[in-house]
Design a protein around this motif. Structure first.
Motif, short mmCIF file in Angstrom:
data_model
loop_
_atom_site.label_atom_id
_atom_site.label_comp_id
_atom_site.label_asym_id
_atom_site.label_seq_id
_atom_site.Cartn_x
_atom_site.Cartn_y
_atom_site.Cartn_z
N VAL A 17 39.31 26.03 51.35
CA VAL A 17 39.20 27.07 50.33
C VAL A 17 40.11 28.24 50.68
O VAL A 17 40.86 28.75 49.83
CB VAL A 17 37.74 27.54 50.17
CG1 VAL A 17 37.65 28.80 49.31
CG2 VAL A 17 36.89 26.43 49.58
N LEU A 27 43.51 29.81 48.73
CA LEU A 27 43.66 31.21 48.34
C LEU A 27 44.71 31.95 49.16
O LEU A 27 44.91 33.14 48.97
CB LEU A 27 42.31 31.92 48.45
CG LEU A 27 41.23 31.41 47.49
CD1 LEU A 27 39.90 32.08 47.77
CD2 LEU A 27 41.65 31.61 46.05
N ILE A 50 43.13 34.51 40.16
CA ILE A 50 41.67 34.66 40.29
C ILE A 50 41.25 36.05 39.83
O ILE A 50 40.28 36.20 39.07
CB ILE A 50 41.21 34.41 41.74
CG1 ILE A 50 41.50 32.98 42.18
CG2 ILE A 50 39.73 34.75 41.91
CD1 ILE A 50 40.72 31.90 41.49
N LEU A 54 44.29 25.05 41.59
CA LEU A 54 42.98 25.70 41.52
C LEU A 54 41.97 24.82 40.79
O LEU A 54 40.79 24.80 41.14
CB LEU A 54 43.10 27.06 40.85
CG LEU A 54 43.82 28.14 41.66
CD1 LEU A 54 44.14 29.35 40.78
CD2 LEU A 54 42.99 28.55 42.87
N SER A 56 40.80 22.03 43.06
CA SER A 56 39.84 22.54 44.05
C SER A 56 38.55 23.03 43.39
O SER A 56 37.68 23.56 44.06
CB SER A 56 40.48 23.66 44.86
OG SER A 56 40.69 24.79 44.04
N ARG A 57 38.47 22.86 42.09
CA ARG A 57 37.30 23.21 41.29
C ARG A 57 36.99 24.70 41.28
O ARG A 57 35.85 25.12 41.11
CB ARG A 57 36.08 22.41 41.73
CG ARG A 57 36.27 20.92 41.53
CD ARG A 57 35.06 20.14 41.90
NE ARG A 57 35.34 18.73 41.68
CZ ARG A 57 34.58 17.77 42.13
NH1 ARG A 57 33.51 18.04 42.81
NH2 ARG A 57 34.90 16.53 41.90
N MET A 58 38.02 25.52 41.42
CA MET A 58 37.83 26.96 41.33
C MET A 58 37.97 27.45 39.90
O MET A 58 37.41 28.48 39.55
CB MET A 58 38.83 27.70 42.24
CG MET A 58 38.53 27.54 43.69
SD MET A 58 39.63 28.56 44.67
CE MET A 58 39.36 27.84 46.26
N LEU A 70 37.16 30.96 35.54
CA LEU A 70 36.61 30.66 36.85
C LEU A 70 35.41 29.74 36.70
O LEU A 70 34.60 29.91 35.78
CB LEU A 70 36.19 31.94 37.57
CG LEU A 70 37.33 32.91 37.88
CD1 LEU A 70 36.78 34.19 38.50
CD2 LEU A 70 38.35 32.26 38.80
N THR A 71 35.29 28.77 37.58
CA THR A 71 34.18 27.82 37.53
C THR A 71 32.86 28.52 37.81
O THR A 71 31.85 28.24 37.19
CB THR A 71 34.41 26.68 38.53
OG1 THR A 71 35.65 26.05 38.20
CG2 THR A 71 33.29 25.67 38.48
N HIS A 123 32.02 32.49 42.87
CA HIS A 123 32.33 32.46 44.30
C HIS A 123 33.80 32.74 44.61
O HIS A 123 34.10 33.49 45.53
CB HIS A 123 31.87 31.15 44.93
CG HIS A 123 30.39 30.97 44.83
ND1 HIS A 123 29.50 31.79 45.46
CD2 HIS A 123 29.67 30.07 44.14
CE1 HIS A 123 28.27 31.40 45.17
NE2 HIS A 123 28.34 30.37 44.37
N ALA A 124 34.72 32.15 43.87
CA ALA A 124 36.14 32.42 44.11
C ALA A 124 36.44 33.89 43.84
O ALA A 124 37.18 34.52 44.59
CB ALA A 124 37.02 31.52 43.25
#
Length: 124
Positions: A27, A31, A40, A71, A74-76, A90-91, A94-95
Protein backbone atom coordinates in the motif's frame (compact mmCIF):
# COMPACT_ATOMS: atom_id res chain seq x y z
CA UNK A 1 -9.83 10.66 19.15
CA UNK A 2 -6.66 8.89 20.25
CA UNK A 3 -8.78 6.33 22.10
CA UNK A 4 -10.65 5.62 18.85
CA UNK A 5 -7.33 5.00 17.09
CA UNK A 6 -6.22 2.59 19.82
CA UNK A 7 -9.49 0.67 19.54
CA UNK A 8 -9.11 0.41 15.75
CA UNK A 9 -5.48 -0.65 16.11
CA UNK A 10 -6.31 -3.38 18.61
CA UNK A 11 -9.11 -4.66 16.36
CA UNK A 12 -6.66 -4.92 13.45
CA UNK A 13 -4.14 -6.87 15.55
CA UNK A 14 -1.36 -4.40 14.80
CA UNK A 15 1.71 -6.28 15.84
CA UNK A 16 5.05 -6.75 14.10
CA UNK A 17 3.97 -10.34 13.44
CA UNK A 18 0.77 -9.34 11.64
CA UNK A 19 0.09 -11.25 8.45
CA UNK A 20 -0.75 -7.90 6.82
CA UNK A 21 2.66 -6.22 7.19
CA UNK A 22 3.77 -7.16 3.67
CA UNK A 23 0.47 -5.97 2.21
CA UNK A 24 0.81 -2.70 4.12
CA UNK A 25 4.21 -2.20 2.49
CA UNK A 26 2.55 -2.68 -0.91
CA UNK A 27 0.00 0.00 0.00
CA UNK A 28 2.80 2.41 0.90
CA UNK A 29 4.59 1.56 -2.36
CA UNK A 30 1.40 2.32 -4.28
CA UNK A 31 1.19 5.72 -2.59
CA UNK A 32 4.90 6.47 -3.12
CA UNK A 33 4.10 8.58 -6.16
CA UNK A 34 3.19 12.28 -6.08
CA UNK A 35 0.59 11.98 -8.84
CA UNK A 36 -1.23 9.15 -7.07
CA UNK A 37 -1.18 11.10 -3.78
CA UNK A 38 -2.65 14.11 -5.61
CA UNK A 39 -5.33 11.89 -7.16
CA UNK A 40 -6.31 10.52 -3.74
CA UNK A 41 -6.50 14.06 -2.35
CA UNK A 42 -8.61 15.19 -5.32
CA UNK A 43 -11.03 12.29 -4.84
CA UNK A 44 -11.56 12.78 -1.10
CA UNK A 45 -14.65 14.95 -1.68
CA UNK A 46 -16.28 12.73 -4.28
CA UNK A 47 -16.07 11.17 -7.70
CA UNK A 48 -14.35 12.80 -10.65
CA UNK A 49 -13.75 11.99 -14.32
CA UNK A 50 -10.31 11.27 -15.73
CA UNK A 51 -10.24 14.62 -17.54
CA UNK A 52 -11.20 16.54 -14.42
CA UNK A 53 -8.53 14.70 -12.41
CA UNK A 54 -5.98 15.41 -15.16
CA UNK A 55 -6.74 19.12 -14.87
CA UNK A 56 -6.45 19.03 -11.08
CA UNK A 57 -3.13 17.16 -10.98
CA UNK A 58 -1.76 18.91 -14.08
CA UNK A 59 -1.02 15.72 -15.99
CA UNK A 60 -2.27 14.32 -19.28
CA UNK A 61 -5.44 12.22 -19.19
CA UNK A 62 -3.39 9.25 -20.46
CA UNK A 63 -0.94 9.53 -17.56
CA UNK A 64 -3.76 9.91 -15.05
CA UNK A 65 -5.52 6.87 -16.55
CA UNK A 66 -2.38 4.78 -15.97
CA UNK A 67 -2.19 5.90 -12.33
CA UNK A 68 -5.90 5.26 -11.86
CA UNK A 69 -5.50 1.75 -13.30
CA UNK A 70 -2.87 0.99 -10.65
CA UNK A 71 -5.02 2.48 -7.90
CA UNK A 72 -7.97 0.46 -9.15
CA UNK A 73 -5.94 -2.77 -9.21
CA UNK A 74 -4.96 -2.09 -5.60
CA UNK A 75 -8.65 -1.51 -4.82
CA UNK A 76 -8.10 2.04 -3.60
CA UNK A 77 -10.42 3.52 -6.22
CA UNK A 78 -13.56 2.29 -7.89
CA UNK A 79 -15.37 3.32 -11.06
CA UNK A 80 -18.85 4.28 -12.16
CA UNK A 81 -19.79 4.42 -15.83
CA UNK A 82 -22.16 7.05 -17.19
CA UNK A 83 -22.49 6.48 -20.90
CA UNK A 84 -18.99 6.80 -22.33
CA UNK A 85 -17.65 8.66 -19.29
CA UNK A 86 -15.98 6.93 -16.37
CA UNK A 87 -16.00 8.45 -12.92
CA UNK A 88 -13.55 7.47 -10.21
CA UNK A 89 -14.04 7.58 -6.46
CA UNK A 90 -12.25 6.28 -3.40
CA UNK A 91 -13.27 2.75 -2.45
CA UNK A 92 -13.30 3.66 1.25
CA UNK A 93 -11.88 6.24 3.65
CA UNK A 94 -8.61 4.42 4.36
CA UNK A 95 -6.55 5.64 1.40
CA UNK A 96 -7.76 9.18 2.06
CA UNK A 97 -6.77 8.91 5.71
CA UNK A 98 -3.35 7.47 4.86
CA UNK A 99 -2.63 10.36 2.51
CA UNK A 100 -3.94 12.99 4.93
CA UNK A 101 -1.82 11.49 7.72
CA UNK A 102 1.25 11.43 5.46
CA UNK A 103 0.77 15.08 4.46
CA UNK A 104 0.31 16.05 8.09
CA UNK A 105 3.48 14.13 9.01
CA UNK A 106 5.30 15.98 6.22
CA UNK A 107 4.10 19.29 7.67
CA UNK A 108 5.88 18.37 10.90
CA UNK A 109 9.19 18.34 9.05
CA UNK A 110 8.94 22.00 8.04
CA UNK A 111 7.61 23.59 11.21
CA UNK A 112 4.37 23.92 13.08
CA UNK A 113 1.78 22.03 11.05
CA UNK A 114 -1.51 23.65 10.11
CA UNK A 115 -3.49 20.78 11.63
CA UNK A 116 -2.22 21.83 15.07
CA UNK A 117 -3.16 25.46 14.70
CA UNK A 118 -6.11 26.59 16.74
CA UNK A 119 -8.54 28.71 14.74
CA UNK A 120 -10.63 29.48 17.81
CA UNK A 121 -10.28 32.42 20.19
CA UNK A 122 -7.04 32.68 22.10
CA UNK A 123 -6.95 32.92 25.85
CA UNK A 124 -5.55 36.10 27.33
Amino acid sequence: MHADNRVRESMCQLTPESEFVDLAVEVFAMLADATRVKIILALRDGELSVNHLADIVDKSPAAVSQHLAKLRMSRMVTTRHDGTRVFYSLTDEHARQLVVDAVQQAEHTVGRPSHHRDDGPTEA
